[in-house]
Design an enzyme around this catalytic site. Structure first.
Site, PDB file in Angstrom:
ATOM      1  N   GLU A 140       0.795  -1.170  -0.136  1.00 43.35           N
ATOM      2  CA  GLU A 140      -0.152  -0.018   0.064  1.00 43.35           C
ATOM      3  C   GLU A 140       0.798   1.181  -0.076  1.00 43.35           C
ATOM      4  O   GLU A 140       0.664   2.023   1.022  1.00 43.35           O
ATOM      5  CB  GLU A 140      -0.994  -0.098   1.307  1.00 43.35           C
ATOM      6  CG  GLU A 140      -1.773  -1.106   1.354  1.00 43.35           C
ATOM      7  CD  GLU A 140      -2.644  -1.177   2.618  1.00 43.35           C
ATOM      8  OE1 GLU A 140      -2.110  -1.095   3.658  1.00 43.35           O
ATOM      9  OE2 GLU A 140      -3.575  -1.636   2.616  1.00 43.35           O
ATOM     10  N   GLU A 147      -4.975   4.189  -2.117  1.00 43.88           N
ATOM     11  CA  GLU A 147      -6.188   3.996  -0.903  1.00 43.88           C
ATOM     12  C   GLU A 147      -6.917   5.159  -0.730  1.00 43.88           C
ATOM     13  O   GLU A 147      -6.249   6.241  -0.451  1.00 43.88           O
ATOM     14  CB  GLU A 147      -5.392   3.509   0.047  1.00 43.88           C
ATOM     15  CG  GLU A 147      -6.313   2.913   1.493  1.00 43.88           C
ATOM     16  CD  GLU A 147      -5.429   2.369   2.606  1.00 43.88           C
ATOM     17  OE1 GLU A 147      -4.322   1.867   2.398  1.00 43.88           O
ATOM     18  OE2 GLU A 147      -6.056   2.474   3.767  1.00 43.88           O
ATOM     19  N   CYS A 167      -7.881   6.203   2.181  1.00 40.15           N
ATOM     20  CA  CYS A 167      -7.529   6.934   3.616  1.00 40.15           C
ATOM     21  C   CYS A 167      -6.123   7.565   3.096  1.00 40.15           C
ATOM     22  O   CYS A 167      -6.056   8.680   3.950  1.00 40.15           O
ATOM     23  CB  CYS A 167      -7.075   5.618   4.416  1.00 40.15           C
ATOM     24  SG  CYS A 167      -8.176   4.868   5.465  1.00 40.15           S
ATOM     25  N   CYS A 202     -10.604   0.510   7.493  1.00 40.98           N
ATOM     26  CA  CYS A 202     -10.044   1.989   7.775  1.00 40.98           C
ATOM     27  C   CYS A 202     -10.845   2.985   6.789  1.00 40.98           C
ATOM     28  O   CYS A 202     -10.929   3.931   7.443  1.00 40.98           O
ATOM     29  CB  CYS A 202      -8.614   1.951   7.591  1.00 40.98           C
ATOM     30  SG  CYS A 202      -7.806   1.323   6.006  1.00 40.98           S
TER      31      CYS A 202
END
Ligand SMILES: [Zn+2]
Length: 654
Positions: free
Chosen positions: A320, A336, A338, A418
């Site tokens: 990631e 991602e 987030c 998340c």
């Protein structure tokens, strides 16, 4: 403080219409309550009772669960500030009671360690176990809950925990070495400092930053103490080897060198964004110019070499993480949610210190593309990875091997979840990112139909903004003041805008332009009207030639909105399409039933011929037929079933 402006509180920004109002309301009425529901269904709330895990894999708690609780509560807090919701408020208060009951007498609070791991294991594996990360998100949730409701219970719980951390880790306390494997605690401690005025939390945040990346490496010392060596054992992330060879040990977690010496983003993208946000916060509150300069250097590298046009960052799914400059794949990227959420938070902190529109530009571009698009139109499903090209058969073929994070269809929740509460808390917080005030200035960073109440030179001023942004670049702002007052209205001219007109009370105004803001200084009176017309043509965008995947391709933007083509509107094999750059580009609203006011685009182009032939390879005959290519906003993709999608398109120059 290094910050030169202070954000106008979300309580003083009321959205009155348009896209952001719709999204923020859906976020408050659907997504925020859903976050509670999902935390309940998946055991994240259940684990907050005193119990010991019995080893059943079905009910196994997870080291990150408390961070989801923290973000869920923060999301609920912002939702309540939008509109009262007694039912949601009661549920959150009950969660807080459980947290209070779970907290140990010394202040420690971590559902995973208390349920699944012997207590003596606490703070023994800061490298991986996320205790400080979870503490940080709970602190953020506690501050947000206090600000929304005025109730202190959760804040007091987290003050007790923060006091324990301070006693354990600070140099003036027990001086326990270490820092978090996953940053977050740093920015959270600064948030707690801002809320309480208690300087020891700021000092601890700075200590964590200053310790990071120094030799001997803490993570190595820590693991050797536990009898394992994280630099060499195979069960620690396999890709660590790659970083060991290239950047040095622990680059994966941005702990390979002191933070002030880090000049390019490396490693896990979410960790990096949280770390840089914490650095910006500490730089601000400690007036640390050196730390701010490190942030500037990192910012420049992220934005100019590893930022997807949609606002996605962290291209590699393996780890990631960031890879290298100009490595920006489309179909097999990661990006991602987030990471983009945290990029917006970092940008916001930089903006307050730097008074520079480049930060607000990135907030805008990231918001209107990845962030709004990472949640479905109905507010109930989420993207973890944000691809720029999707071919559904690839996923259908690989679906068993792919975990839920990598799916190209939005999911209701994830095993490691998340992203959904992170997206929810960011959208919920948008009211606080629209405008700032400094001594005699009101700064407008983002445009949306809203009423902003602020103060200018100590007197209240109200600005009513009327616009159909981002679908239309015309913005009208009407001023109301108690009495005439001198001051400056600083309006961001977005980086994408090449031509604009500005009038004050219908007279054209030549205002001073500085770092992307026009500064209108005058004596403001009730009824003064500012009109800003940002020309918003459809623009074909090109990537830097070193972005190998985008050579010979263009992306379509209008204002801050990036477009994509979907199979739903363009048939199968959309990679066969190419745009004719010499033809007229049309745009209009009304094409998408899911969001009728969204402006969609029609481009003239071509479609390759020869699909009916059997031969896999043939002498090139360049046959093609005219085609109309329909593009929709990227953030609205994937709302009409699982279909092909592409952002970057081939082009031909007539
Ligand atoms: Zn995430």
């Amino acid at each position: 403080m290094l910050r030169k402006m202070t954000p106008v509180s979300m309580d003083n920004v009321r959205f009155t219409g348009g896209l952001l109002k719709e999204r923020i309301e859906k976020n408050a009425s659907v997504t925020a309550p859903l976050m509670y529901q999902r935390c309940l269904e998946t055991g994240r709330i259940g684990v907050l009772r005193h119990w010991k895990w019995d080893g059943n894999p079905e009910t196994e708690p997870h080291p990150f669960w408390d961070s989801d609780i923290g973000k869920m509560i923060e999301s609920a807090a912002y939702a309540l500030r939008q509109r009262p919701n007694a039912e949601l408020e009661k549920k959150i208060d009950q969660v807080i009671e459980r947290l209070e009951a779970l907290q140990l007498p010394d202040g420690y609070l971590n559902s995973y360690f208390q349920a699944a791991v012997p207590e003596e294991g606490r703070f023994q594996n800061l490298y991986y176990m996320h205790e400080l990360y979870c503490a940080g998100h709970l602190i953020e949730g506690a501050v947000a809950w206090y600000e929304a409701t005025g109730k202190r219970k959760f804040l007091d719980i987290m003050i007790r925990y923060a006091d324990l951390l301070e006693e354990l880790f600070s140099d003036s306390g027990r001086g326990m070495p270490g820092y978090a494997g996953h940053p977050e605690i740093e920015l959270a401690l600064v948030r707690l400092f801002r809320a309480t005025g208690e300087k020891k939390y700021l000092n601890l945040a700075r200590t964590f930053l200053d310790r990071r990346g120094r030799e001997p490496y803490f993570f190595e010392q820590e693991s050797l103490k536990r009898g394992v060596d994280t630099t060499r054992t195979a069960n620690q992330k396999r890709h660590l080897k790659f970083f060991l060879e290239r950047e040095g040990p622990y680059a994966e977690y941005q702990a390979h060198k002191p933070v002030r010496l880090q000049s390019a983003p490396v490693g896990h993208a979410v960790r990096a964004m949280y770390l840089y946000s914490g650095m910006a916060e500490v730089a601000d509150c400690c007036e640390d110019e050196g730390l701010l300069e490190a942030c500037r250097v990192l910012w420049d590298s992220v934005i100019h070499t590893q930022y997807a046009i949609t606002g996605g960052i962290g291209a590699a799914s393996n780890g990631e993480r960031f890879t290298f400059a100009y490595d920006l794949p489309n179909e097999h990227t990661y990006n991602e949610s987030c990471a983009s959420v945290a990029l917006v938070q970092w940008a916001d902190r930089m903006l307050q210190m730097e008074e520079d529109a480049q930060y607000a530009d990135i907030i805008e571009q990231t918001l209107y593309n990845v962030v709004l698009g990472s949640v479905s139109h109905d507010g109930e499903r989420f993207f973890y990875a944000n691809y720029l090209s999707v071919y559904p058969r690839w996923y259908q073929n690989a679906s068993k091997a792919l975990n839920d994070k990598m799916q190209a269809e939005r999911q209701p929740w994830f095993q490691v979840s998340c992203c959904p509460p992170n997206i929810c808390r960011l959208i919920g917080s948008l009211g606080g990112r629209m405008a700032s005030v400094s001594e005699r200035q009101l700064w407008i960073h983002q445009y949306a139909a809203c009423r902003i109440e602020a103060s200018m030179g100590g007197r209240s001023i109200c600005l009513d903004m009327d616009t159909d942004y981002p679908w239309d670049g015309r913005v009208q702002m009407r001023i109301r003041t108690e009495q005439a007052q001198e001051g400056t209205l600083a309006l961001r001219i977005p980086g994408w805008c090449r031509t604009y007109r500005l009038t004050v009370n219908q007279e054209s105004s030549k205002a001073k332009m500085e770092k992307g803001y026009v500064h209108l200084t005058r004596i403001w009176e009730t009824g003064d009207t500012v009109r800003l017309e940002l020309e918003m043509p459809v623009t074909l965008m090109q990537a830097h030639p070193k972005v190998r995947e985008d050579c010979g391709k263009v992306a379509v933007m209008r204002g801050p909105v990036v477009y994509c083509v979907e199979g739903e509107d363009n048939g199968e094999e959309i990679s066969n399409l190419s745009i004719d750059t010499g033809k007229e580009i049309k745009y209009s609203a009304g094409m998408l039933t899911v969001q009728p006011e969204a402006v969609c685009i029609e481009l003239a182009g071509y479609r390759l011929k020869g699909n009916e032939e059997k031969r896999l390879y043939r002498p090139a005959d360049f046959r093609r037929e005219p085609a109309v290519i329909r593009a929709i906003p990227y953030f609205l993709r994937g709302n009409r079933g699982f279909t092909e999608m592409q952002v970057w398109l081939r082009y031909e120059r007539a």
